[in-house]
Design a protein around this motif. Structure first.
Motif, PDB file in Angstrom:
ATOM      1  N   VAL A 144     -26.560  73.599  47.841  1.00 37.08           N
ATOM      2  CA  VAL A 144     -25.563  73.644  46.765  1.00 37.08           C
ATOM      3  C   VAL A 144     -26.088  73.084  45.439  1.00 37.08           C
ATOM      4  O   VAL A 144     -25.771  73.628  44.362  1.00 37.08           O
ATOM      5  CB  VAL A 144     -24.266  72.907  47.197  1.00 37.08           C
ATOM      6  CG1 VAL A 144     -24.511  71.408  47.377  1.00 37.08           C
ATOM      7  CG2 VAL A 144     -23.158  73.160  46.184  1.00 37.08           C
ATOM      8  N   LEU A 163     -23.389  80.819  48.673  1.00 35.55           N
ATOM      9  CA  LEU A 163     -22.999  79.474  49.120  1.00 35.55           C
ATOM     10  C   LEU A 163     -21.814  79.549  50.080  1.00 35.55           C
ATOM     11  O   LEU A 163     -21.739  78.786  51.054  1.00 35.55           O
ATOM     12  CB  LEU A 163     -22.656  78.594  47.917  1.00 35.55           C
ATOM     13  CG  LEU A 163     -23.845  78.013  47.138  1.00 35.55           C
ATOM     14  CD1 LEU A 163     -23.356  77.320  45.871  1.00 35.55           C
ATOM     15  CD2 LEU A 163     -24.629  77.032  48.004  1.00 35.55           C
ATOM     16  N   LEU A 164     -20.884  80.444  49.789  1.00 34.34           N
ATOM     17  CA  LEU A 164     -19.740  80.629  50.685  1.00 34.34           C
ATOM     18  C   LEU A 164     -20.209  81.117  52.053  1.00 34.34           C
ATOM     19  O   LEU A 164     -19.762  80.617  53.097  1.00 34.34           O
ATOM     20  CB  LEU A 164     -18.751  81.623  50.071  1.00 34.34           C
ATOM     21  CG  LEU A 164     -17.480  81.909  50.888  1.00 34.34           C
ATOM     22  CD1 LEU A 164     -16.680  80.621  51.097  1.00 34.34           C
ATOM     23  CD2 LEU A 164     -16.627  82.968  50.209  1.00 34.34           C
ATOM     24  N   PHE A 198     -25.547  73.944  53.816  1.00 35.15           N
ATOM     25  CA  PHE A 198     -24.789  74.118  52.571  1.00 35.15           C
ATOM     26  C   PHE A 198     -25.098  73.000  51.581  1.00 35.15           C
ATOM     27  O   PHE A 198     -25.363  73.257  50.399  1.00 35.15           O
ATOM     28  CB  PHE A 198     -23.290  74.151  52.878  1.00 35.15           C
ATOM     29  CG  PHE A 198     -22.417  74.150  51.659  1.00 35.15           C
ATOM     30  CD1 PHE A 198     -22.174  75.313  50.947  1.00 35.15           C
ATOM     31  CD2 PHE A 198     -21.838  72.964  51.204  1.00 35.15           C
ATOM     32  CE1 PHE A 198     -21.374  75.319  49.810  1.00 35.15           C
ATOM     33  CE2 PHE A 198     -21.036  72.950  50.069  1.00 35.15           C
ATOM     34  CZ  PHE A 198     -20.808  74.131  49.376  1.00 35.15           C
ATOM     35  N   LEU A 199     -25.097  71.751  52.055  1.00 35.12           N
ATOM     36  CA  LEU A 199     -25.354  70.613  51.177  1.00 35.12           C
ATOM     37  C   LEU A 199     -26.787  70.633  50.636  1.00 35.12           C
ATOM     38  O   LEU A 199     -27.032  70.215  49.504  1.00 35.12           O
ATOM     39  CB  LEU A 199     -25.088  69.300  51.923  1.00 35.12           C
ATOM     40  CG  LEU A 199     -23.623  69.029  52.283  1.00 35.12           C
ATOM     41  CD1 LEU A 199     -23.503  67.771  53.131  1.00 35.12           C
ATOM     42  CD2 LEU A 199     -22.777  68.888  51.018  1.00 35.12           C
ATOM     43  N   LYS A 232     -22.399  72.945  57.393  1.00 30.50           N
ATOM     44  CA  LYS A 232     -22.290  71.998  56.278  1.00 30.50           C
ATOM     45  C   LYS A 232     -23.639  71.454  55.831  1.00 30.50           C
ATOM     46  O   LYS A 232     -23.885  71.286  54.631  1.00 30.50           O
ATOM     47  CB  LYS A 232     -21.371  70.848  56.686  1.00 30.50           C
ATOM     48  CG  LYS A 232     -21.018  69.894  55.566  1.00 30.50           C
ATOM     49  CD  LYS A 232     -20.036  68.843  56.057  1.00 30.50           C
ATOM     50  CE  LYS A 232     -19.667  67.866  54.941  1.00 30.50           C
ATOM     51  NZ  LYS A 232     -18.713  66.840  55.426  1.00 30.50           N
ATOM     52  N   GLU A 233     -24.531  71.166  56.781  1.00 34.98           N
ATOM     53  CA  GLU A 233     -25.817  70.544  56.428  1.00 34.98           C
ATOM     54  C   GLU A 233     -26.656  71.470  55.552  1.00 34.98           C
ATOM     55  O   GLU A 233     -27.188  71.047  54.520  1.00 34.98           O
ATOM     56  CB  GLU A 233     -26.588  70.180  57.698  1.00 34.98           C
ATOM     57  CG  GLU A 233     -27.910  69.470  57.418  1.00 34.98           C
ATOM     58  CD  GLU A 233     -28.648  69.093  58.686  1.00 34.98           C
ATOM     59  OE1 GLU A 233     -29.803  68.650  58.572  1.00 34.98           O
ATOM     60  OE2 GLU A 233     -28.074  69.243  59.792  1.00 34.98           O
ATOM     61  N   THR A 265     -23.158  80.638  53.286  1.00 32.83           N
ATOM     62  CA  THR A 265     -23.902  79.520  53.881  1.00 32.83           C
ATOM     63  C   THR A 265     -22.964  78.571  54.601  1.00 32.83           C
ATOM     64  O   THR A 265     -23.225  78.145  55.742  1.00 32.83           O
ATOM     65  CB  THR A 265     -24.690  78.748  52.799  1.00 32.83           C
ATOM     66  OG1 THR A 265     -25.596  79.630  52.161  1.00 32.83           O
ATOM     67  CG2 THR A 265     -25.459  77.592  53.413  1.00 32.83           C
ATOM     68  N   LEU A 266     -21.875  78.215  53.957  1.00 32.48           N
ATOM     69  CA  LEU A 266     -20.904  77.283  54.547  1.00 32.48           C
ATOM     70  C   LEU A 266     -20.270  77.880  55.794  1.00 32.48           C
ATOM     71  O   LEU A 266     -20.076  77.180  56.794  1.00 32.48           O
ATOM     72  CB  LEU A 266     -19.833  76.939  53.520  1.00 32.48           C
ATOM     73  CG  LEU A 266     -18.807  75.873  53.930  1.00 32.48           C
ATOM     74  CD1 LEU A 266     -19.496  74.557  54.258  1.00 32.48           C
ATOM     75  CD2 LEU A 266     -17.774  75.673  52.831  1.00 32.48           C
TER      76      LEU A 266
END
Length: 279
Positions: free
Chosen positions: A79, A63-64, A75-76, A72-73, A66-67
């Motif tokens: 998550v 996830l880190l 990642f959201l 952001k998109e 990914t961000l």
């Protein structure tokens, strides 16, 4: 609001299915069919670390990444599933639901494919090895299918050193079954037929198709190369269930009509993805 409720419901259902597959179908038979969950099965067997802990740590790191690398998109969209997966893997008991290894692998792999399609349908993901291929594609232009093959391939090869040769080949077969299931669900459930018809009775056929079959007809002017004669070719797009009725209509008016039928995986437009007059 309705969209988010539907999205959360799909993600939750997919996460539960994946957890059941890992804990009750694949894990009990040491089938590490790629992905972070496959790696978790290997590490749990080799080092004794609970698979839920491995998935939690792995998804946190991914996830880190990914961000940082994907924004952001993405990642959201990742998550929620990535956070829920280790929880449900920890909650759902590790139980051998099917004793036969082959049957367990087939059922588990097919269900896994269903879960992934559910995730993809709402642009979500459970994280895992789906993230590195996206990063490789963005920065190195590497095809995602190749990236996923490489990341899953590493996990499967590792299983060869921890488990038996049988488990290694079961894992490969599992990945294949999951891929076939995904392909069928994504492309096979909504197939339509496009039929091209050349007939001297085209006017009568058009009327019957419009009023009896209930489908639109496109008339395309064509020229026959053999005698350079102009003809009208009819193009009809319809559901598979209506195909037999169309054949009956054409044969009724011209049993020597020339027909070509193609099967297509998706059709968009009036009468298929929306109805006329709909909002």
């Amino acid at each position: 609001m309705r969209y988010w409720i539907r999205k959360l419901a799909y993600i939750l259902a997919a996460v539960i299915i994946v957890s059941v597959c890992v804990n009750m179908f694949l894990g009990p038979h040491n089938i590490a069919a790629g992905g972070l969950t496959g790696l978790a099965i290997i590490i749990e067997n080799y080092l004794g670390i609970p698979r839920s802990t491995v998935v939690l740590a792995g998804n946190a790191a991914l996830l880190l990444l990914t961000l940082i690398f994907l924004g952001k998109e993405v990642f959201l969209n990742t998550v929620i599933g990535a956070s829920l997966l280790p929880i449900f893997i920890g909650i759902i008991p590790q139980y051998t639901l099917v004793n036969d290894t082959m049957l367990s692998m087939v059922v588990g792999s097919a269900l896994f494919g269903v879960a992934v399609v559910l995730m993809y349908s709402v642009n979500a993901s459970t994280g895992g090895t789906a993230v590195p291929p996206l990063i490789l594609k963005k920065y190195f232009k590497l095809n995602t299918a190749i990236g996923l093959f490489l990341s899953d391939g590493v996990v499967v090869v590792l299983s060869l050193f921890v488990f038996s040769v049988d488990s290694f080949f079961f894992a490969i077969t599992s990945i294949f079954i999951t891929s076939v299931t995904m392909s069928y669900l994504e492309n096979g459930l909504n197939k339509k037929k496009i039929v091209y018809i050349i007939s001297s009775k085209h006017d009568d056929i058009v009327k019957e198709v419009l009023h009896k079959v209930g489908r639109g007809v496109t008339i395309v002017p064509v020229i026959g190369a053999y005698n350079n004669s102009e003809k009208n070719m009819l193009m009809v797009t319809l559901d598979k269930k209506d195909y037999a009725q169309l054949l009956s209509v054409v044969n009724q008016h011209d049993n020597k009509a020339f027909m070509i039928t193609n099967t297509v995986t998706d059709v968009h437009g009036e009468g298929f993805t929306y109805q006329s007059g709909s909002v």
